[in-house]
Design a protein around this motif. Structure first.
Motif, mmCIF file in Angstrom:
data_model
loop_
_atom_site.group_PDB
_atom_site.id
_atom_site.type_symbol
_atom_site.label_atom_id
_atom_site.label_comp_id
_atom_site.label_asym_id
_atom_site.label_seq_id
_atom_site.Cartn_x
_atom_site.Cartn_y
_atom_site.Cartn_z
ATOM 1 N N ASP A 92 3.655 -0.247 -5.912
ATOM 2 C CA ASP A 92 3.624 1.013 -5.162
ATOM 3 C C ASP A 92 4.721 1.944 -5.680
ATOM 4 O OD1 ASP A 92 5.492 -0.832 -4.099
ATOM 5 O OD2 ASP A 92 5.646 0.345 -2.251
ATOM 6 N N ASN A 105 -4.276 3.959 -4.647
ATOM 7 C CA ASN A 105 -3.298 2.877 -4.474
ATOM 8 C C ASN A 105 -2.961 2.196 -5.810
ATOM 9 O OD1 ASN A 105 -1.603 1.428 -2.655
ATOM 10 N ND2 ASN A 105 -2.956 -0.347 -2.876
ATOM 11 N N GLU A 116 1.874 4.564 1.567
ATOM 12 C CA GLU A 116 1.813 5.100 2.923
ATOM 13 C C GLU A 116 2.232 6.561 2.884
ATOM 14 O OE1 GLU A 116 4.179 2.696 5.476
ATOM 15 O OE2 GLU A 116 3.194 0.814 4.907
ATOM 16 N N ARG A 147 -2.616 8.021 -2.791
ATOM 17 C CA ARG A 147 -2.762 7.120 -1.639
ATOM 18 C C ARG A 147 -4.140 6.469 -1.620
ATOM 19 N NH1 ARG A 147 -3.375 8.745 3.778
ATOM 20 N NH2 ARG A 147 -4.983 10.134 2.906
ATOM 21 N N GLN A 190 0.827 -1.194 0.000
ATOM 22 C CA GLN A 190 0.000 0.000 0.000
ATOM 23 C C GLN A 190 0.871 1.258 0.000
ATOM 24 O OE1 GLN A 190 -3.541 0.188 0.178
ATOM 25 N NE2 GLN A 190 -3.529 -2.002 -0.227
ATOM 26 N N ASN A 193 7.715 3.923 -0.040
ATOM 27 C CA ASN A 193 7.357 3.416 -1.367
ATOM 28 C C ASN A 193 8.420 3.807 -2.387
ATOM 29 O OD1 ASN A 193 4.442 4.557 -0.041
ATOM 30 N ND2 ASN A 193 4.504 2.404 -0.633
#
Length: 736
Positions: free
Chosen positions: A133, A55, A4, A52, A2, A82
């Motif tokens: 990511d 994603n 972040e 974000r 994910q 990321n």
């Protein structure tokens, strides 16, 4: 993994509604949407929150390298966990191959590759192939040709602990991947062999290398280590090595390409001979056969990208593989400063084709060179998925396309998309009807997110962002006459310098910028200039130095416009503001004025004798915005404060090598600037000697001795170890 988002502050002002509306529109599947935000309203932070929320892998396109470097630094801070990558042209200097028939002048291709930017480009492709990511900040280089992603994947080498493979097989694969063996000078893109130990410095990594230890025909251990100190880092079970160059081709495709190139050569030579163009036939045959020999023997040749169609096996006229091919189908595209970036994306193809057509017609290149090109605008749009246009002054193209139900794109009314649009189609905060009548509908900030329509065909998807998180107002606009504009500028600068604030001054030509900088320096002000002749990394350093108060005043032309984040700047002086044209158009004035929008004392001084339409528009828009911003601040009891942001370590990885050199020289007691000159002179002396130019070599030797004597290092102190300097420095100049 994910995304972040790491940030110490939450969305404020108009950011929250803009984030929610953009996310809602993108999740509904709409292809085009526009963020219409004023300068300093935090559009980058808004985009980071949208990334974000969605994603998905994201490509952020900027129209110049300086702004791309700034965006790269900002996204790096927002997403430290990321992969944030930087993809721009790796040429510090680039002179494209060209031929001028009128004067029979052939200009050979000349370029200087920045090795650190090349590493970042390789890091980009490897990240896109290994994870999702990823945020890539790119210039227009993303539409230029690269190797096929399939070929790139075929050339990967994955090694595992306990794997049965011979040392010779690993070495052969490394050579195929264009790694060089060098047991002495170990560096990026090279490997060395010591018995059963093979050490590889991956081309996409800067401070980490891989040690492969064999026991017979089995890999006994894999370890990463610091290539400078040799200290071990981690023991691994598996590691993937990526090719050392971006143009890599498997051996079978290379052999096939040699055959198709020879076939095209024979056909083209026969064509020239049939039409009595014997000079062109001989020229083409000689040049192409030399390239074929180099490819056959070395696997590479100068200008190998001109044969990319044959190497990748593409049919004639087909589009090249580009960075966009490395992204998955669902990636998000963010076009920053879209009013400038979209025309640039559209203009690359025509300029490239006109130059190469002449080369093909006069026998310098095969016709297949025309397929080594950037994408045209239709191909580019066909490869994109969902797009967010970001600008304070968007053009008609962005706004006409940002509607529900538009699954393709509406072509621009202009004959060529590459033309710039000096009058913006809309400006953030220009009122309900604006300059373009009631036909343009914008989602105002007071419209609730729940009422924002993302499903009815034809509904507008233009989101406004006027209020700044810090409560700052648009800068005041002041008019002054042209007479004595330089003297008045000096007095204004001195007033700001006393307050420890920074100043930007814009002129109309490079020569004027340089002369004005010299004049201001003569009257005791700390000043530098910035224009397109300064290379990429130095531009970033100049902007960082301005923020760090190494100097107070920056003089420029057109680079002091879109996106530059300079919170310390409180004054922008626009000289000759009434000279209507590209540099003093409505878009240029609004963008340039925005550079003072991040300071509580922001002011823009226009030196002019005539009030032009562009100036009138700037003043009207500024007054409307300030009125809206004051009302918002009073309603929410907000006191405007200047933006506080640490000086960013922009392109820190690129500059690390130079900083290391400087620190080593400083520890040894030397002067870095002097030692740099000495190194360059010694390098020139060696080249002159190798070319048997002994008189020039002797002259350079005398200069070196005189310089050493002048700084007191004619003799090396026996108590001090001599310092060695890296010779991996590119020459400066123009760039693509």
């Amino acid at each position: 993994m994910q995304f972040e988002l790491a940030s110490t502050y939450q969305p404020k002002g108009d950011q929250a509604q803009a984030i929610a509306k953009l996310t809602k529109s993108l999740e509904a599947g709409n292809r085009h949407q526009t963020l219409l935000g004023v300068t300093g309203s935090g559009k980058t932070f808004t985009a980071a929150n949208v990334i974000r929320n969605l994603n998905r892998p994201t490509l952020v396109i900027s129209h110049n390298k300086t702004l791309a470097a700034q965006l790269y630094s900002e996204f790096k801070q927002f997403f430290p966990a990321n992969a944030v990558e930087y993809f721009v042209s790796y040429f510090d200097y680039y002179q494209p191959e060209a031929y001028i028939p009128r004067s029979d002048t052939y200009i050979e291709k000349d370029s200087s590759i920045n090795e650190e930017i090349e590493r970042l480009r390789l890091s980009t492709t490897s990240a896109l192939l290994s994870r999702r990511d990823v945020v890539v900040v790119s210039s227009v280089s993303c539409i230029y040709g690269l190797a096929s992603p399939e070929d790139y994947m075929d050339m990967l080498l994955t090694v595992k602990r306990g794997q049965t493979i011979t040392r010779e097989a690993v070495l052969a694969k490394l050579v195929d991947m264009l790694y060089e063996r060098n047991d002495i000078a170990f560096g990026r893109g090279r490997f060395r062999v010591r018995g059963d130990v093979v050490e590889v410095h991956p081309a996409n990594l800067d401070d980490e290398a891989l040690r492969i230890e064999f026991f017979g025909d089995e890999i006994d251990s894999l370890k990463t280590f610091d290539p400078l100190t040799g200290h071990m880092h981690d023991a691994l079970t598996t590691f993937t090595l990526y090719p050392a160059k971006q143009f890599v081709t498997p051996y079978d495709k290379l052999n096939r390409a040699l055959g198709t190139i020879r076939k095209e050569l024979d056909e083209r030579v026969a064509f020239f001979e049939k039409h009595g163009k014997l000079l062109e036939a001989q020229r083409l045959k000689m040049r192409t056969e030399y390239d074929l020999e180099m490819i056959q023997e070395m696997g590479f040749c100068s200008g190998i990208e001109n044969y990319s169609r044959h190497l990748s096996g593409r049919p004639p006229g087909s589009r090249p593989y580009t960075l966009l091919d490395f992204f998955p189908k669902d990636f998000l595209l963010v076009i920053d400063e879209s009013h400038a970036s979209v025309p640039q994306l559209g203009g690359m193809y025509e300029g490239d084709r006109s130059r190469k057509t002449v080369l093909v017609e006069y026998g310098f290149r095969l016709p297949s060179e025309l397929d080594n090109r950037p994408l045209n605008f239709d191909e580019f749009m066909g490869m994109t998925n969902q797009i967010v246009y970001v600008s304070a002054t968007p053009a008609e193209f962005e706004l006409r396309n940002s509607i529900v139900g538009n699954t393709t794109y509406i072509p621009h009314k202009r004959a060529r998309i590459g033309q710039d649009e000096p009058v913006p189609f809309a400006v953030a905060g220009e009122g309900a009807n604006g300059a373009n009548g009631p036909g343009l509908r914008v989602s105002r900030v007071d419209l609730p997110v729940a009422e924002f329509d993302v499903t009815t065909p034809g509904s507008p998807l233009v989101i406004e962002q006027i209020i700044r998180p810090t409560g700052l107002l648009d800068p005041r606009i002041t008019l002054r006459p042209l007479k004595n504009q330089i003297d008045e500028t000096i007095e204004l600068c001195r007033g700001r310098v006393e307050l420890r604030e920074r100043v930007l001054i814009t002129t109309l030509t490079k020569r004027t910028a340089e002369d004005l900088a010299d004049y201001l320096r003569d009257v005791g002000l700390k000043v530098r200039y910035l224009h397109s002749d300064i290379d990429t990394i130095e531009r970033v350093e100049i902007l960082r130095a301005l923020r760090a108060a190494e100097f107070d005043i920056l003089v420029g032309i057109n680079l002091l416009r879109e996106g530059l984040d300079l919170p310390e700047v409180s004054l922008v002086c626009i000289l000759d503001a009434d000279k209507e044209g590209y540099l003093r158009s409505q878009t240029s004035l609004i963008q340039t004025a925005g550079r003072a929008a991040r300071h509580v004392n922001g002011e823009v001084v226009l030196f002019a004798d005539v009030l032009t339409q562009s100036m009138q528009k700037l003043i009207a828009v500024t007054e409307y915005r300030r009125r809206r911003q004051v009302e918002y601040n009073e309603q929410h009891n907000i006191t405007p404060t200047s933006v506080q942001r640490a000086v960013q370590e922009s392109l820190h990885t690129i500059l690390k090598g130079r900083e290391l050199e400087e620190s080593v020289v400083r520890e040894a007691g030397g002067d870095f600037s002097v030692t740099e000159v000495l190194r360059e002179l010694e390098e020139e002396m060696e080249i002159a000697s190798a070319n048997l130019e002994f008189e020039r070599a002797a002259l350079l030797r005398d200069q070196i001795m005189e310089l050493k004597s002048g700084v007191g290092i004619a003799k090396i102190d026996p108590g001090r170890k001599p310092v060695r300097y890296s010779k991996k420095r590119g020459k400066k100049g123009a760039f693509r």
